[in-house]
Design a protein around this motif. Sequence first.
Motif, PDB file in Angstrom:
ATOM      1  N   ARG A  49      10.089   3.480   9.066  1.00 34.66           N
ATOM      2  CA  ARG A  49       8.888   4.276   8.773  1.00 34.66           C
ATOM      3  C   ARG A  49       9.287   5.702   8.369  1.00 34.66           C
ATOM      4  NH1 ARG A  49       6.412   3.051  13.184  1.00 34.66           N
ATOM      5  NH2 ARG A  49       5.050   1.460  12.291  1.00 34.66           N
ATOM      6  N   GLN A  50      10.190   6.308   9.116  1.00 36.13           N
ATOM      7  CA  GLN A  50      10.640   7.664   8.805  1.00 36.13           C
ATOM      8  C   GLN A  50      11.374   7.707   7.462  1.00 36.13           C
ATOM      9  OE1 GLN A  50      12.826   9.310  12.118  1.00 36.13           O
ATOM     10  NE2 GLN A  50      11.184   8.834  13.543  1.00 36.13           N
ATOM     11  N   TYR A  51      12.199   6.694   7.211  1.00 35.03           N
ATOM     12  CA  TYR A  51      12.917   6.607   5.931  1.00 35.03           C
ATOM     13  C   TYR A  51      11.922   6.550   4.773  1.00 35.03           C
ATOM     14  CZ  TYR A  51      15.301   4.509   1.989  1.00 35.03           C
ATOM     15  OH  TYR A  51      15.764   4.229   0.730  1.00 35.03           O
ATOM     16  N   MET A  52      10.924   5.683   4.882  1.00 28.05           N
ATOM     17  CA  MET A  52       9.953   5.525   3.804  1.00 28.05           C
ATOM     18  C   MET A  52       9.154   6.802   3.575  1.00 28.05           C
ATOM     19  SD  MET A  52       8.670   1.545   3.857  1.00 28.05           S
ATOM     20  CE  MET A  52       7.920   1.553   5.449  1.00 28.05           C
ATOM     21  N   SER A  53       8.839   7.521   4.646  1.00 35.75           N
ATOM     22  CA  SER A  53       8.054   8.747   4.483  1.00 35.75           C
ATOM     23  C   SER A  53       8.844   9.810   3.713  1.00 35.75           C
ATOM     24  CB  SER A  53       7.600   9.296   5.837  1.00 35.75           C
ATOM     25  OG  SER A  53       8.679   9.856   6.545  1.00 35.75           O
ATOM     26  N   LYS A  54      10.169   9.754   3.792  1.00 39.97           N
ATOM     27  CA  LYS A  54      11.013  10.714   3.061  1.00 39.97           C
ATOM     28  C   LYS A  54      11.385  10.192   1.674  1.00 39.97           C
ATOM     29  CE  LYS A  54      13.019  12.484   7.288  1.00 39.97           C
ATOM     30  NZ  LYS A  54      14.153  12.382   8.200  1.00 39.97           N
ATOM     31  N   ALA A  55      11.800   8.937   1.590  1.00 42.14           N
ATOM     32  CA  ALA A  55      12.316   8.382   0.332  1.00 42.14           C
ATOM     33  C   ALA A  55      11.214   8.062  -0.665  1.00 42.14           C
ATOM     34  CB  ALA A  55      13.145   7.124   0.617  1.00 42.14           C
ATOM     35  N   TYR A  56      10.041   7.660  -0.174  1.00 37.60           N
ATOM     36  CA  TYR A  56       8.961   7.241  -1.059  1.00 37.60           C
ATOM     37  C   TYR A  56       7.908   8.328  -1.129  1.00 37.60           C
ATOM     38  CZ  TYR A  56      11.019   2.568  -0.327  1.00 37.60           C
ATOM     39  OH  TYR A  56      11.857   1.499  -0.241  1.00 37.60           O
ATOM     40  N   THR A  57       8.231   9.421  -1.823  1.00 36.67           N
ATOM     41  CA  THR A  57       7.259  10.498  -1.980  1.00 36.67           C
ATOM     42  C   THR A  57       6.046   9.990  -2.753  1.00 36.67           C
ATOM     43  OG1 THR A  57       8.389  11.270  -3.978  1.00 36.67           O
ATOM     44  CG2 THR A  57       8.984  12.332  -1.898  1.00 36.67           C
ATOM     45  N   GLU A  58       6.255   8.926  -3.487  1.00 33.37           N
ATOM     46  CA  GLU A  58       5.193   8.214  -4.200  1.00 33.37           C
ATOM     47  C   GLU A  58       5.659   6.750  -4.213  1.00 33.37           C
ATOM     48  OE1 GLU A  58       4.683   8.220  -9.002  1.00 33.37           O
ATOM     49  OE2 GLU A  58       4.044   9.999  -7.923  1.00 33.37           O
ATOM     50  N   PRO A  59       4.757   5.804  -4.201  1.00 30.44           N
ATOM     51  CA  PRO A  59       5.184   4.398  -4.132  1.00 30.44           C
ATOM     52  C   PRO A  59       6.179   4.034  -5.234  1.00 30.44           C
ATOM     53  CG  PRO A  59       2.819   4.543  -3.814  1.00 30.44           C
ATOM     54  CD  PRO A  59       3.294   5.918  -4.221  1.00 30.44           C
ATOM     55  N   PRO A  60       7.264   3.357  -4.873  1.00 25.03           N
ATOM     56  CA  PRO A  60       8.242   2.941  -5.881  1.00 25.03           C
ATOM     57  C   PRO A  60       7.678   1.812  -6.741  1.00 25.03           C
ATOM     58  CG  PRO A  60       8.821   2.018  -3.756  1.00 25.03           C
ATOM     59  CD  PRO A  60       7.641   2.923  -3.528  1.00 25.03           C
ATOM     60  N   LYS A  61       8.295   1.634  -7.889  1.00 24.66           N
ATOM     61  CA  LYS A  61       7.909   0.541  -8.775  1.00 24.66           C
ATOM     62  C   LYS A  61       9.049  -0.472  -8.812  1.00 24.66           C
ATOM     63  CE  LYS A  61       4.880   3.300 -11.720  1.00 24.66           C
ATOM     64  NZ  LYS A  61       4.412   4.082 -10.694  1.00 24.66           N
ATOM     65  N   PHE A  62       8.715  -1.740  -8.540  1.00 24.84           N
ATOM     66  CA  PHE A  62       9.697  -2.822  -8.520  1.00 24.84           C
ATOM     67  C   PHE A  62       9.572  -3.680  -9.772  1.00 24.84           C
ATOM     68  CE2 PHE A  62       9.249  -2.051  -3.989  1.00 24.84           C
ATOM     69  CZ  PHE A  62      10.544  -2.206  -3.526  1.00 24.84           C
ATOM     70  N   GLU A  63      10.694  -4.131 -10.259  1.00 21.59           N
ATOM     71  CA  GLU A  63      10.733  -5.175 -11.275  1.00 21.59           C
ATOM     72  C   GLU A  63      11.711  -6.214 -10.738  1.00 21.59           C
ATOM     73  OE1 GLU A  63      12.500  -5.778 -15.708  1.00 21.59           O
ATOM     74  OE2 GLU A  63      11.438  -3.900 -15.327  1.00 21.59           O
ATOM     75  N   VAL A  64      11.180  -7.313 -10.229  1.00 18.24           N
ATOM     76  CA  VAL A  64      12.014  -8.351  -9.623  1.00 18.24           C
ATOM     77  C   VAL A  64      12.403  -9.352 -10.698  1.00 18.24           C
ATOM     78  CG1 VAL A  64      12.140 -10.142  -7.853  1.00 18.24           C
ATOM     79  CG2 VAL A  64      10.843  -8.049  -7.408  1.00 18.24           C
ATOM     80  N   LYS A  79      15.123  -4.289 -10.373  1.00 17.58           N
ATOM     81  CA  LYS A  79      15.204  -2.858 -10.626  1.00 17.58           C
ATOM     82  C   LYS A  79      14.099  -2.160  -9.840  1.00 17.58           C
ATOM     83  CE  LYS A  79      16.585  -4.094 -15.278  1.00 17.58           C
ATOM     84  NZ  LYS A  79      16.444  -5.520 -15.020  1.00 17.58           N
ATOM     85  N   ILE A  80      14.376  -0.929  -9.469  1.00 17.02           N
ATOM     86  CA  ILE A  80      13.385  -0.127  -8.754  1.00 17.02           C
ATOM     87  C   ILE A  80      13.433   1.286  -9.333  1.00 17.02           C
ATOM     88  CG2 ILE A  80      15.012   0.404  -6.887  1.00 17.02           C
ATOM     89  CD1 ILE A  80      12.631   0.477  -4.955  1.00 17.02           C
ATOM     90  N   SER A  81      12.275   1.891  -9.473  1.00 19.05           N
ATOM     91  CA  SER A  81      12.169   3.274  -9.946  1.00 19.05           C
ATOM     92  C   SER A  81      11.429   4.072  -8.888  1.00 19.05           C
ATOM     93  CB  SER A  81      11.398   3.335 -11.266  1.00 19.05           C
ATOM     94  OG  SER A  81      12.045   2.583 -12.253  1.00 19.05           O
ATOM     95  N   MET A  82      11.988   5.239  -8.571  1.00 19.04           N
ATOM     96  CA  MET A  82      11.382   6.085  -7.528  1.00 19.04           C
ATOM     97  C   MET A  82      11.407   7.534  -7.977  1.00 19.04           C
ATOM     98  SD  MET A  82      12.921   4.498  -3.967  1.00 19.04           S
ATOM     99  CE  MET A  82      14.431   5.384  -4.088  1.00 19.04           C
ATOM    100  N   LYS A  83      10.378   8.274  -7.547  1.00 16.54           N
ATOM    101  CA  LYS A  83      10.348   9.716  -7.766  1.00 16.54           C
ATOM    102  C   LYS A  83      11.001  10.401  -6.582  1.00 16.54           C
ATOM    103  CE  LYS A  83       6.522  10.730 -10.806  1.00 16.54           C
ATOM    104  NZ  LYS A  83       5.238  11.400 -10.953  1.00 16.54           N
TER     105      LYS A  83
END
Length: 116
Positions: A49-64, A79-83
Motif C-alpha cells: 500500500r505504501q509503495y503504491m501511494s508513492k510509485a503510482y502518483t497516477e494510475p499506471p497503464k498496462f499493456e499485457v 509493458k507498463i507506463s507510469m508518471k
Amino acid sequence: MIENNKDILIKANAAITEGDYEGFLSYCTEDTVWTFVGEETLKGKEAVRQYMSKAYTEPPKFEVDHIIGESDFVTAVGKISMKDKDGKITHYSYCDVWQFREGKMDKLKAFVIQAE
C-alpha cells in the motif's frame, strides 16, 4: 483453477489502472511478498500500500502481451507506463511471476526494465 487465477490477475490489474488500489489489494493475501528483482522486497499489504501511494502518483497503464498459467503460478509479460512525481511518463517492459495461495495473489517476483 489456472483459468480462475488468470482471471483474478486480470481483474486485479484492471483495479490498478482505475486507481482502485484497495480493490487491487483485496486480491492479495495479507502476508503478500513482492520481490522486485535487483531492487527491493515488500512484505505484507501495508508495505505494498505504501509503495503504491508513492510509485503510482497516477494510475499506471498496462499493456499485457501474454498471460501464462500453470499450477499455482501466473506469469504476465508486457509493458507498463507510469508518471513520476514530476509528471514525466516512463515506459517499462515487465515480466511478473505471481504465485497464488487459496485463490489470492501471494508472492510476486517482478522483472522490470526501463524501455528504450
